[in-house]
Design a protein around this motif. Structure first.
Motif, PDB file in Angstrom:
ATOM      1  N   TYR A  91     -22.017 -27.964 -12.250  1.00  0.00           N
ATOM      2  CA  TYR A  91     -20.406 -28.020 -12.019  1.00  0.00           C
ATOM      3  C   TYR A  91     -20.101 -26.916 -11.138  1.00  0.00           C
ATOM      4  CZ  TYR A  91     -19.387 -31.637 -15.178  1.00  0.00           C
ATOM      5  OH  TYR A  91     -19.472 -32.838 -15.720  1.00  0.00           O
ATOM      6  N   LYS A 135     -20.291 -33.924  -6.936  1.00  0.00           N
ATOM      7  CA  LYS A 135     -18.979 -33.607  -6.547  1.00  0.00           C
ATOM      8  C   LYS A 135     -17.798 -34.167  -7.691  1.00  0.00           C
ATOM      9  CE  LYS A 135     -18.457 -37.786  -3.859  1.00  0.00           C
ATOM     10  NZ  LYS A 135     -18.072 -38.494  -2.489  1.00  0.00           N
ATOM     11  N   ASP A 137     -15.706 -34.947 -10.867  1.00  0.00           N
ATOM     12  CA  ASP A 137     -15.124 -34.194 -11.902  1.00  0.00           C
ATOM     13  C   ASP A 137     -15.713 -34.161 -13.416  1.00  0.00           C
ATOM     14  OD1 ASP A 137     -13.328 -32.641 -10.013  1.00  0.00           O
ATOM     15  OD2 ASP A 137     -11.978 -34.365 -10.234  1.00  0.00           O
TER      16      ASP A 137
END
Length: 209
Positions: A91, A135, A137
């Motif tokens: 992340y 990319k 979430d």
């Protein structure tokens, strides 16, 4: 007057103590594999007191700091901490290939560090192959997942410097739970990424799908 329960007071004092503990910050670089393996319980205890991700005086985290944290967790067989570090790296969105060459002066520590990017690549590319780009979430809707799966996949690769790090002359053996060790590299449980650098250890739990 509202009284604070004793349990909360104890928790506060514990957290306050940890925050100002001598081990609240990681040491950079951490000890060599030989030192960590000689006193594993001591260093696991120190890890449990860590509060910050970066060394004292450093405010910005980097892929290199993360690489060394991964190294500590790997040597000390801290599966939960290792999985957390993998997910954190994911992340943070640092490309694996961008991890700089640490040029570590310890041959054994350098060898372990050079094997870690290959573990990250295997972990990340498994997710990417399933249609989960970096990319994305942490929480994805069904519609979002369907859209990601239509996009071209961008896979990770290891940094070039990892292939130039010398394979260890003497096998570095990392114990598993209860100090159990594998008998040889022929054991199907042995990590191929670590074996490439003459490091004998179980394949770490690197997938977090």
């Amino acid at each position: 007057m509202r009284l604070i329960p004793q349990s909360l007071k104890n928790l506060w004092h514990k957290l306050k103590w940890r925050r100002f503990s001598a081990y609240a910050f990681p040491v950079f670089p951490p000890p060599t594999p030989e030192v960590l393996l000689a006193h594993p319980n001591v260093y696991r205890e120190r890890l449990s007191k860590r509060v910050y991700r970066t060394p004292k005086g450093q405010t910005e985290d980097t892929a290199l700091f993360s690489l060394y944290r991964f190294y500590e967790r790997l040597i000390l067989n801290d599966n939960i901490g290792l999985r957390n570090e993998i997910e954190y790296f994911w992340y943070a969105r640092w490309p694996v290939a961008s991890i700089p060459d640490p040029q570590d002066p310890s041959a054994s520590r350098y060898a372990v560090l050079s094997a870690i990017p290959a573990l990250l690549v295997e972990s990340f590319n498994k997710r990417i192959d399933l249609g989960l780009p970096r990319k994305a979430d942490p929480i994805i809707s069904r519609e979002g997942m369907e859209q990601y799966q239509k996009e071209d996949k961008i896979f990770e690769s290891v940094p070039e410097w990892t292939n130039k790090v010398a394979r260890l002359e003497k096998t570095l053996i990392i114990p598993h739970d209860n100090d159990e060790v594998l008998g040889s590299f022929n054991d199907e449980r042995a990590s191929t990424q670590l074996a490439a650098k003459n490091i004998l250890h179980w394949q770490p739990h690197i997938h977090f799908i």
